[in-house]
Design a protein around this motif. Structure first.
Motif, PDB file in Angstrom:
ATOM      1  N   GLY A   1       1.066  -0.953  -0.045  1.00  0.00           N
ATOM      2  CA  GLY A   1      -0.497  -0.416   0.127  1.00  0.00           C
ATOM      3  C   GLY A   1       0.903   1.470  -0.178  1.00  0.00           C
ATOM      4  O   GLY A   1       2.283   1.465   0.129  1.00  0.00           O
ATOM      5  N   LEU A   2       0.742   2.667  -0.294  1.00  0.00           N
ATOM      6  CA  LEU A   2       1.058   3.455  -0.011  1.00  0.00           C
ATOM      7  C   LEU A   2       0.655   4.822   1.017  1.00  0.00           C
ATOM      8  O   LEU A   2      -0.680   4.533   1.628  1.00  0.00           O
ATOM      9  CB  LEU A   2       0.694   4.152  -1.751  1.00  0.00           C
ATOM     10  N   THR A   3       1.325   5.047   1.134  1.00  0.00           N
ATOM     11  CA  THR A   3       1.400   5.952   2.273  1.00  0.00           C
ATOM     12  C   THR A   3       0.667   7.379   1.597  1.00  0.00           C
ATOM     13  O   THR A   3       0.830   7.677   0.936  1.00  0.00           O
ATOM     14  CB  THR A   3       3.117   6.957   2.497  1.00  0.00           C
ATOM     15  N   GLU A   4       0.107   7.846   3.014  1.00  0.00           N
ATOM     16  CA  GLU A   4      -0.305   9.101   2.698  1.00  0.00           C
ATOM     17  C   GLU A   4       0.380  10.422   2.053  1.00  0.00           C
ATOM     18  O   GLU A   4      -0.248  11.139   1.248  1.00  0.00           O
ATOM     19  CB  GLU A   4      -0.752   9.772   4.412  1.00  0.00           C
TER      20      GLU A   4
ATOM     21  N   ASP B   1       0.828  12.389  -3.960  1.00  0.00           N
ATOM     22  CA  ASP B   1       1.799  12.435  -4.997  1.00  0.00           C
ATOM     23  C   ASP B   1       1.404  12.068  -6.133  1.00  0.00           C
ATOM     24  O   ASP B   1       1.696  10.865  -6.721  1.00  0.00           O
ATOM     25  CB  ASP B   1       3.202  12.220  -4.422  1.00  0.00           C
ATOM     26  N   PRO B   2       0.907  12.951  -7.670  1.00  0.00           N
ATOM     27  CA  PRO B   2       0.434  12.615  -8.545  1.00  0.00           C
ATOM     28  C   PRO B   2       1.703  11.699  -9.544  1.00  0.00           C
ATOM     29  O   PRO B   2       1.158  10.699 -10.651  1.00  0.00           O
ATOM     30  CB  PRO B   2       0.342  14.284  -9.093  1.00  0.00           C
ATOM     31  N   ASN B   3       3.202  12.195  -9.376  1.00  0.00           N
ATOM     32  CA  ASN B   3       3.662  10.868  -9.830  1.00  0.00           C
ATOM     33  C   ASN B   3       3.283   9.860  -9.923  1.00  0.00           C
ATOM     34  O   ASN B   3       3.732   8.604 -10.384  1.00  0.00           O
ATOM     35  CB  ASN B   3       5.140  12.038  -9.883  1.00  0.00           C
TER      36      ASN B   3
END
Length: 59
Positions: free
Chosen positions: A1-4, A9-11
């Protein structure tokens, strides 16, 4: 998963989304495009497995 912070970050979002489309969805002919709201320019986004990056191609 991704962090907040990664989710902001759009990239990173573009990379993960194009990677998901390439590796999981696998529908022939399905492509991801990004439209610049300011200029109206459109860019095709493709995930490159070799470099683990998004390759933008102006349309």
């Amino acid at each position: 998963g991704l962090t907040e912070s990664q989710l902001l970050d759009p990239n990173i979002i573009e990379k993960e989304f194009t990677k998901f489309m390439d590796e999981k969805v696998k529908i022939d002919g399905l492509e991801v495009y990004k439209s610049d709201k300011t200029t109206g320019n459109t860019t095709k986004l493709k995930y490159d497995k070799a470099t683990n990056k998004v390759v933008p191609t102006p349309c």
